[in-house]
Motif scaffolding. Structure first.
Motif, mmCIF file in Angstrom:
data_model
loop_
_atom_site.group_PDB
_atom_site.id
_atom_site.type_symbol
_atom_site.label_atom_id
_atom_site.label_comp_id
_atom_site.label_asym_id
_atom_site.label_seq_id
_atom_site.Cartn_x
_atom_site.Cartn_y
_atom_site.Cartn_z
ATOM 1 N N ASN A 1 12.423 -23.327 6.574
ATOM 2 C CA ASN A 1 12.120 -24.681 6.151
ATOM 3 C C ASN A 1 13.241 -25.598 6.643
ATOM 4 N N PRO A 2 12.882 -26.642 7.339
ATOM 5 C CA PRO A 2 13.952 -27.494 7.880
ATOM 6 C C PRO A 2 14.843 -28.093 6.794
ATOM 7 N N ALA A 3 14.310 -28.204 5.573
ATOM 8 C CA ALA A 3 15.126 -28.811 4.531
ATOM 9 C C ALA A 3 16.325 -27.942 4.196
ATOM 10 N N GLY A 4 16.161 -26.634 4.377
ATOM 11 C CA GLY A 4 17.304 -25.755 4.120
ATOM 12 C C GLY A 4 17.711 -25.806 2.646
ATOM 13 N N ASP A 5 19.014 -25.733 2.429
ATOM 14 C CA ASP A 5 19.457 -25.765 1.039
ATOM 15 C C ASP A 5 19.937 -27.145 0.630
ATOM 16 N N GLY A 6 19.807 -28.085 1.495
ATOM 17 C CA GLY A 6 20.153 -29.448 1.125
ATOM 18 C C GLY A 6 21.644 -29.728 1.121
ATOM 19 N N LYS A 7 22.428 -28.743 1.516
ATOM 20 C CA LYS A 7 23.870 -28.967 1.376
ATOM 21 C C LYS A 7 24.570 -29.034 2.732
ATOM 22 N N ALA A 8 23.788 -29.142 3.791
ATOM 23 C CA ALA A 8 24.417 -29.100 5.106
ATOM 24 C C ALA A 8 25.283 -30.326 5.355
ATOM 25 N N VAL A 9 26.345 -30.100 6.117
ATOM 26 C CA VAL A 9 27.233 -31.208 6.487
ATOM 27 C C VAL A 9 27.364 -31.218 7.995
ATOM 28 N N CYS A 10 27.105 -32.362 8.596
ATOM 29 C CA CYS A 10 27.289 -32.460 10.037
ATOM 30 C C CYS A 10 27.444 -33.924 10.383
ATOM 31 N N SER A 11 27.875 -34.165 11.592
ATOM 32 C CA SER A 11 27.935 -35.558 12.014
ATOM 33 C C SER A 11 27.875 -35.631 13.511
ATOM 34 N N GLY A 12 27.267 -36.672 13.990
ATOM 35 C CA GLY A 12 27.282 -36.956 15.420
ATOM 36 C C GLY A 12 26.590 -35.935 16.290
ATOM 37 N N VAL A 13 25.619 -35.219 15.719
ATOM 38 C CA VAL A 13 24.868 -34.323 16.601
ATOM 39 C C VAL A 13 23.428 -34.802 16.677
ATOM 40 N N SER A 14 22.824 -34.610 17.854
ATOM 41 C CA SER A 14 21.419 -34.984 17.998
ATOM 42 C C SER A 14 20.670 -33.889 18.712
ATOM 43 N N LEU A 15 19.364 -33.967 18.530
ATOM 44 C CA LEU A 15 18.467 -33.154 19.332
ATOM 45 C C LEU A 15 17.662 -34.098 20.205
ATOM 46 N N ALA A 16 17.053 -33.559 21.233
ATOM 47 C CA ALA A 16 16.252 -34.410 22.112
ATOM 48 C C ALA A 16 14.902 -33.787 22.360
#
Lengths: 357, 331, 390
Positions: C40-55
Motif C-alpha cells: 500500500n503506498p500509504a505505508g505506515d504514515g511515518k516516512a520522512v523524506c525531502s527533495g525526491v521525485s519520481l517521473a
C-alpha cells in the motif's frame, strides 16, 4: 532590415569576417552557456541544439534544390532517410551487412544519396513545376513505405545502437555532436557559396527565373537541374547520417510527409535562395516547438498560425534571396558605383513567375 | 488457397491466385472507396485549374465535414452502439440533413481559408512556394484546433445505415453502401461538370483558368470566381465526408484527412490535374489499384502501390491520363 | 486485522459471484481479489523524506495516448495516497511527454536524467521509444519500471536499469495461442499484424505458438481505416478466430468491417487493443471480441477502483493497476530512506513483495517471475474479465 542589409553589403570582406567569426564562436559554445531565455527547459538543451543544427543542414541542402534552382521538391525527407539508413545498415548490430566505422558511413551516405538523386532526378526533372512536386512527394513516401515493408530495413522495429563503437556512441554527449554539425554547416556553407558564385550557380538562377529562355540562350538546363538535385541530395544524406549517429536508433517513423513539409517551411520561412536565411528558418521551425514543449498541446497550433501570419507579412522570407550573378560581385560593384552589391528588392522567386490568381 | 503459413516467409508476395479470387470483391470495394477519392480530388483539381495552386489544406476542409456529419448525427439524437431501426424515408432524410450540414461547414471552411490565408498572399503577389507553406500552416492550425476540441481519439462511431447485401456481381457481394457511394460520386461529379461547363459562373471559372487577365478584361469578376471555386470544392469535400462517414463511421478524428488528402491529390494528378473527368477517373483508378495491390502483394503494400502507379503514369504521360483541361477550350 | 480479513472475504465473494455469471468461454473466471498483504503506498504514515521525485515519461498527448494516460493516472493515485498518509514525506510526480515517438524520447529522457531530484521513473510505455532511450537510463543508473512495454528483446540489451511490470510478449504470445485453441476452440486462426514493433513482435510469437493453426496471415498499417481487401480475404478463408496484433485505433474499424461483411469468427486482440476506445470504435463488431492481456483485472480491487474514480476522475484502464503497483514499489524505496538513484536501483533489484496485481520479484534481466496473462471479453459495451489463461 534593408538598411542593415545595405550596411552589411557595404562592408569589406575582412570586416564581414570580423563580425562572423565571433558569431560562429558564440554559436559554437551556446550549449555550454545555457542562456536563460533561450535554453529549452522542457527538453535537453544540447540535444535541442543538435536538432536545430541538423535541420539547418537539411535546409541548406533543400535550399540548393528549391531556392537556388527553383525545383519544387516535396519529398526531400527521402534523401534524409536514405542517409540515416545507410549509417544504420553499416554500423548497427541489427543489420546483416559488414560493419564499418561510423565516420566512414558519412561519405558513403552522401555517395549513395547522390546515386538516389540521379535515379530520382533523371526521369522526373523533365517534368515542370507542380508535377515535379507531386512526383517527389510520391518518391518520399515510397522510400518511407519501402523502409516499412522490406524486412531487411526493419520498418518500425528499426536499428538500434547505430554509430556505436563497441557499445559506446561515438561522441558521448550531445554538445560534441552539435559542434560537429556546426563545423560541417560552416564547411557546407562555404562550398555552396562558392557554387552560387560560379557558373553553376548562375545557371541555377537562370533555370529558376525562366527555364525556356535559359534553354534558348544555351544553358544546359537539364544537366544543371540534375546537379542541383544531386548536391541537395548529398547534403540531405549527410544530415541523415549524422542524425542516425547521434540518436543511435533509426526507424521509419521519423521520415514522414510532415517532416518534408517542415523542411520546406524552414527554407521558405528563412528566404528561399538565401543560404543564411534558411538557417534562420531552420532555427524557427526546429527550435520553437522544442522551446515550448511544455505547452505541447498548443505547440503546433501556434506554429501553424505563425506560419500563416509570417507568410502574409513577409512572403519573401526572413532574408530574401539575393542575385549573386558576378563572381567577384562585391569588388565589381565597388569599382563601378562606389558601393556594395545592390540588393534585389524582392525574392528572386518573384510573383509573376508562377501565376497564382 | 494462397495464405502463407509462416508470416515472416517473405515480405512481398506475388499472389496471383488470391488476386483472381478477390478480383470482383476488390473491384466493388475499390469503386466505392474510389468515389470518395474522386469527390475530394475534384476540390483539388478545381482550385488547381483556376489558381495553379495545390491547396494542401483541402484535406482539413474534408475532415471538418466529417466532424460536422458526426455532430449532426449526435444532435439528431443518435448515439454510438447498434444501428437504429429506421425506415428508408427517415434514413434518406437524416442523411440529407447531415449532408447539407457537412457541405455547409466544409464550404465555409474552404471560403474562410481562401479569405484568411490565400487572398492576402494573392494581393501581395507572393511566389507560389509561399502559398504552399501557408497551406501547410493552415493545415496544422485546423488539425490542432480539432484535436483540442475533440481530443486525440476517434469519435465513437454513429451509424445510421447498416450495410445490407443487395445483389451479387460475379460472386462479389454488393451492399447498399457500395451502390450509394458509387452513384453519389458519379452524380455529384456530373453536377460539378455541368456547373463548370454549362453555367455562366462555370464559364467564368474556365475563363479565369485559361487567362485571368483577359477574363477580367472581358468582364469576369475574378474574385467572385475564386470564391466560387473554393466554395464548390468545399461543398464536394463535405459531401465526400458524409459518404465517407457512412462507409467508415470512425472517420471523425483530427488527423483523419491527411492521408486521404494525399491520396486524393494523387488521384487528381493521376487523372490529369485541372481536369474534372480526370479527377473522377483518377479517383476510381486509385481505389481499384489499392485493393488489387493489396491482394496481389500483401496488405502492407496498399499505399505504396498507389504512389508507384502515380510515378509510372507521370513518367509516360506527364500531364496525367486525361491531361489538363480546365484552362483549355474544349470542343 | 479483522477488517482486512472481512474485506478479503467480501471481495472473494464478489469474485465468486462474477465467476458464476460469466459466459461459456471462461477458464478460471474469478478476478483476483485485493490481496491483504498488497503493498500500500500509504505505508505506515511515518516516512520522512525531502527533495525526491519520481517521473512518468511516456505518451501523454501523442499517439495511442489513452494507454499512457491510464498508467499515468495509476501512478498519480499511488503518489497522492502516499503523500496524504505521510505528511513528512511529500514526493512529487513529474510528467514528461515523449508523444510515444522514438525520436522525441531521447531528448526528453536526457532532460529527466539531468533533473537531479528524480530518482525513479515509471515508463517508457512503448517498446519503440524504450529502444531509443533505454540506454540513456542505463548509463545514468536511473531505474525505470515499464508497466506496458512488452517487447521481449528489451530485456536482452543488458540494461541494468530496465524492469518490466508485467509479462512480455514471449509470455503473452503462447498464452494467446492457448486461449485461442483451448478456450475458444479455434482450429483455424487468421493472424493480422500492423506495422508497429509491438504488432510484428507479438504476431510472430502467436503465429509460432499456433503452429499450423495459423493458416492465414496478413498485414495492415497504422492509420489505416479501410480494411476491405483484408476483410475480403478473411471472409473467404472463414477462420474460427481472428487475432489482431496491434493497437485500438485500427482494431476498432477493422472489427466493425469484419462484422459488416458477415464474418462470424471471434475477434481477439491483445493489450494494445483492450481499451474502451476499441469498444466505442467497433460498434457491433465488439460483440464477438475477446482480449488477452498480461494485465490483471481490477474488478475485485474495489478499494482501488473507488479511490481511482474519486481521485483521478476516470475509470481505471489497461495497466492502471500495474502503474499503481510499480509506483508503490518506488515509493516504498523512498520511504525506507533512499535518496539517491543507485540505492533505489538496488532496492528494486532486490525487491520481493506482493502488489495488487501480482508478486513482484525480478530476475537479473529485469523480467518478473510471476507473469499471469488474463483474458477478457466485451459484455454490454464494457470490457469484463473472462478468466485467467496462465
Amino acid at each position: 532590415m534593408t538598411t542593415i542589409r545595405d550596411r552589411w553589403n557595404n562592408l569589406s570582406r575582412p570586416a564581414q569576417w570580423a563580425v562572423l567569426v565571433p558569431l560562429v564562436v558564440l554559436i559554437f559554445f551556446l550549449p555550454d552557456l545555457n542562456p536563460p531565455i533561450i535554453a529549452t527547459t522542457g527538453t535537453d538543451f544540447p540535444t535541442a541544439m543538435f536538432d536545430v543544427a541538423r535541420y539547418a543542414l537539411v535546409a541548406i541542402g533543400l535550399n540548393v534544390v528549391v531556392g537556388q534552382a527553383g525545383l519544387l521538391d516535396l519529398g526531400y525527407v527521402g534523401f534524409f532517410a536514405v542517409g540515416a539508413y545507410v549509417a544504420a545498415l553499416f554500423t548497427s548490430p541489427d543489420s546483416t551487412l559488414h560493419k564499418i566505422p561510423y565516420l566512414w558511413t558519412l561519405p558513403i551516405a552522401m555517395a549513395i544519396t547522390m546515386v538516389f538523386g540521379i535515379i530520382l532526378g533523371t526521369p522526373t526533372l523533365r517534368l515542370r513545376g507542380d508535377y515535379l512536386a507531386i512526383v517527389t512527394l510520391g518518391f518520399g513516401e515510397i522510400i518511407r513505405l519501402l523502409a516499412d515493408n522490406v524486412d531487411p530495413l526493419r520498418g518500425q522495429i528499426g536499428f538500434q545502437a547505430v554509430g556505436t563503437v563497441g557499445g559506446k556512441p561515438l561522441f558521448a554527449d550531445a554538445t560534441t555532436w552539435y559542434r560537429v554539425v556546426v563545423l560541417i554547416i560552416v564547411g557546407v556553407l562555404l562550398l555552396v557559396g562558392n557554387l552560387e558564385r560560379s557558373r553553376v550557380g548562375r545557371a541555377w538562377v537562370a533555370v529558376r527565373e525562366d527555364e525556356d529562355v535559359a534553354e534558348i540562350m544555351g544553358v544546359p538546363t537539364y544537366k544543371f537541374k540534375i546537379w542541383a538535385f544531386v548536391i541537395g541530395a548529398a547534403i540531405g544524406g549527410l544530415s541523415g547520417a549524422l542524425y542516425a549517429g547521434k540518436l543511435g536508433f533509426v526507424n521509419n517513423q521519423s521520415f514522414d510527409v510532415v517532416t518534408s513539409m517542415l523542411f520546406l517551411a524552414a527554407v521558405v520561412l528563412g528566404g528561399a535562395g538565401n543560404k543564411v536565411g534558411v538557417l534562420l528558418g531552420a532555427v524557427v521551425v526546429a527550435y520553437l516547438p522544442l522551446r515550448f514543449v511544455q505547452i505541447a498541446e498548443y505547440n503546433y497550433l501556434i506554429f501553424g498560425i505563425a506560419l500563416i501570419i509570417l507568410m502574409i507579412f513577409r512572403p519573401q522570407g526572413l532574408l530574401g534571396a539575393r542575385q549573386r550573378l558576378l563572381a567577384r560581385g562585391r569588388q565589381a560593384y565597388h569599382r563601378l558605383i562606389g558601393r556594395g552589391e545592390q540588393v534585389s528588392g524582392e525574392s528572386a522567386l518573384s510573383g509573376d513567375h508562377g501565376r497564382v490568381g | 488457397m494462397s495464405a502463407s503459413l509462416v508470416h515472416t516467409q517473405s515480405w512481398i508476395q506475388f499472389d496471383v491466385s488470391g488476386l483472381a479470387e478477390q478480383f470482383w470483391n476488390n473491384t466493388v470495394d475499390g469503386l466505392a472507396q474510389g468515389g470518395i477519392y474522386a469527390l475530394i480530388a475534384l476540390g483539388y483539381t478545381l482550385v488547381y485549374g483556376v489558381l495553379k495552386l495545390i491547396n494542401f489544406a483541402h484535406s482539413e476542409v474534408f475532415v471538418v465535414g466529417a466532424f460536422a456529419t458526426w455532430i449532426t448525427f449526435y444532435l439528431l439524437g443518435f448515439r454510438s452502439g447498434a444501428t437504429p431501426d429506421l425506415s428508408v424515408i427517415e434514413i434518406i432524410g437524416f442523411l440529407a440533413i447531415a449532408c447539407i450540414a457537412a457541405m455547409a461547414v466544409s464550404g465555409a471552411t474552404a471560403v474562410a481559408l481562401e479569405r484568411v490565408a490565400y487572398r492576402p498572399l494573392r494581393n501581395r503577389n507572393a511566389p507560389r512556394l509561399v502559398f504552399l507553406i501557408t497551406a501547410i500552416g493552415a493545415s496544422f492550425a485546423i488539425q490542432q484546433t480539432l484535436k483540442l476540441i475533440f481530443g486525440l481519439n476517434q469519435q465513437p462511431q454513429i451509424r445510421l445505415l447498416q450495410p445490407e447485401p443487395l445483389f451479387k456481381i460475379f460472386g462479389a457481394q454488393v451492399t447498399n453502401i457500395h451502390v450509394i457511394l458509387f452513384v453519389a460520386a458519379v452524380l455529384l461529379w456530373f453536377i460539378a461538370d455541368y456547373f463548370v461547363n454549362k453555367t455562366r459562373l462555370g464559364r467564368g471559372i474556365r475563363a479565369v483558368a485559361q487567362d485571368p487577365d483577359t477574363a477580367t478584361l472581358m468582364g469576369v469578376n475574378k474574385e467572385r470566381v475564386i470564391i466560387v471555386t473554393f466554395l464548390v470544392g468545399g461543398l464536394l469535400a463535405g459531401a465526400a465526408a458524409m459518404f465517407y462517414m457512412m462507409r467508415i463511421p470512425q472517420g471523425a478524428i483530427y488527423n483523419g484527412g491527411f492521408l486521404l488528402g494525399i491520396k486524393a491529390f494523387t488521384a487528381a494528378v493521376l487523372g490529369g490535374i485541372g481536369n474534372l473527368r480526370g479527377a473522377l477517373l483518377g479517383g476510381f483508378i486509385l481505389g481499384l489499384v489499392e485493393n488489387y495491390g493489396q491482394s496481389l502483394f500483401g496488405g502492407e503494400w496498399k499505399d505504396i502501390v498507389a504512389f508507384v502507379v502515380l510515378v509510372i503514369v507521370l513518367m509516360f504521360r506527364p500531364t496525367g491520363i486525361l491531361g489538363e483541361s480546365l484552362g483549355k477550350a474544349r470542343v | 486485522m479483522l477488517a482486512a480479513a472481512a474485506a478479503l472475504a467480501m471481495s472473494a465473494c464478489a469474485a465468486r459471484d462474477e465467476g458464476g455469471s460469466s459466459g461459456e468461454n471462461t477458464a478460471s473466471a474469478a478476478a483476483p481479489s485485493q490481496a491483504a498483504n498488497a503493498a500500500n503506498p500509504a505505508g505506515d504514515g511515518k516516512a520522512v523524506c525531502s527533495g525526491v521525485s519520481l517521473a512518468y515519461a511516456g505518451t501523454i498527448n501523442g499517439a495511442s495516448a489513452a494507454l499512457g494516460q491510464n498508467i499515468l493516472r495509476g501512478a498519480d493515485l499511488a503518489v497522492k495516497q502516499h503523500n496524504q498518509a505521510n505528511p513528512n514525506c511529500q514526493v512529487t510526480l513529474k510528467q514528461f511527454d515523449t508523444e510515444g515517438k522514438p525520436d522525441k524520447a531521447p531528448g526528453i529522457v536526457t532532460q529527466v536524467i539531468n533533473t537531479p531530484d528524480i530518482i525513479g521513473v515509471i515508463g517508457l510505455p512503448f517498446s519503440g521509444e524504450s529502444k531509443a532511450a533505454g540506454n540513456l537510463f542505463n548509463q545514468a543508473g536511473l531505474v525505470t519500471i515499464s508497466p506496458s512495454a512488452t517487447n521481449p528483446a528489451l530485456a536482452d540489451n543488458g540494461w541494468k536499469t530496465f524492469f518490466r511490470g508485467m509479462g512480455n510478449d514471449a509470455v503473452q504470445g503462447p498464452a494467446a495461442a492457448k486461449f485461442l485453441t483451448g478456450t475458444l476452440k479455434a482450429n483455424k486462426v487468421c493472424v493480422i499484424e500492423d506495422d508497429s514493433d509491438y504488432g510484428v513482435g507479438l504476431a510472430s510469437q502467436v503465429t509460432q505458438a499456433l503452429g499450423a493453426k495459423a493458416s492465414c496471415t496478413d498485414k495492415v498499417k497504422t492509420g489505416q481505416t479501410d480494411f476491405s481487401a483484408v476483410v475480403n480475404k478473411i471472409s473467404t478463408e472463414s477462420p474460427d478466430a481472428v487475432f489482431y496484433a496491434g493497437y485500438y485505433p485500427e482494431a476498432g474499424p477493422f472489427a466493425q468491417q469484419l462484422n459488416d461483411k458477415g464474418v462470424t469468427a471471434k475477434f481477439v486482440g491483445p493489450d494494445g487493443v483492450k481499451d474502451a476506445e476499441f469498444v466505442k470504435g467497433a460498434g457491433s463488431g465488439a460483440n464477438n471480441a475477446y482480449f488477452t492481456c498480461p494485465c490483471v483485472p481490477e474488478d475485485a480491487f474495489k478499494d482501488f477502483t473507488a479511490a481511482f474514480k474519486q481521485t483521478e476522475g476516470a475509470d481505471p484502464g489497461t495497466y492502471s493497476p500495474e502503474g499503481y503497483d510499480v509506483t508503490t514499489i518506488l515509493l516504498k524505496g523512498i520511504d525506507s530512506g533512499i535518496k539517491d538513484r543507485a540505492a533505489l536501483l538496488n532496492f528494486v533489484k532486490t525487491y520481493n513483495g506482493q502488489g495488487l496485481t501480482k508478486k513482484f520479484q525480478w530476475n537479473d534481466k529485469g523480467e518478473l517471475s510471476d507473469t499471469p496473462v488474463w483474458s477478457y471479453r466485451v459484455e454490454n459495451g464494457k470490457i469484463v474479465n473472462n478468466g485467467q489463461i496462465s
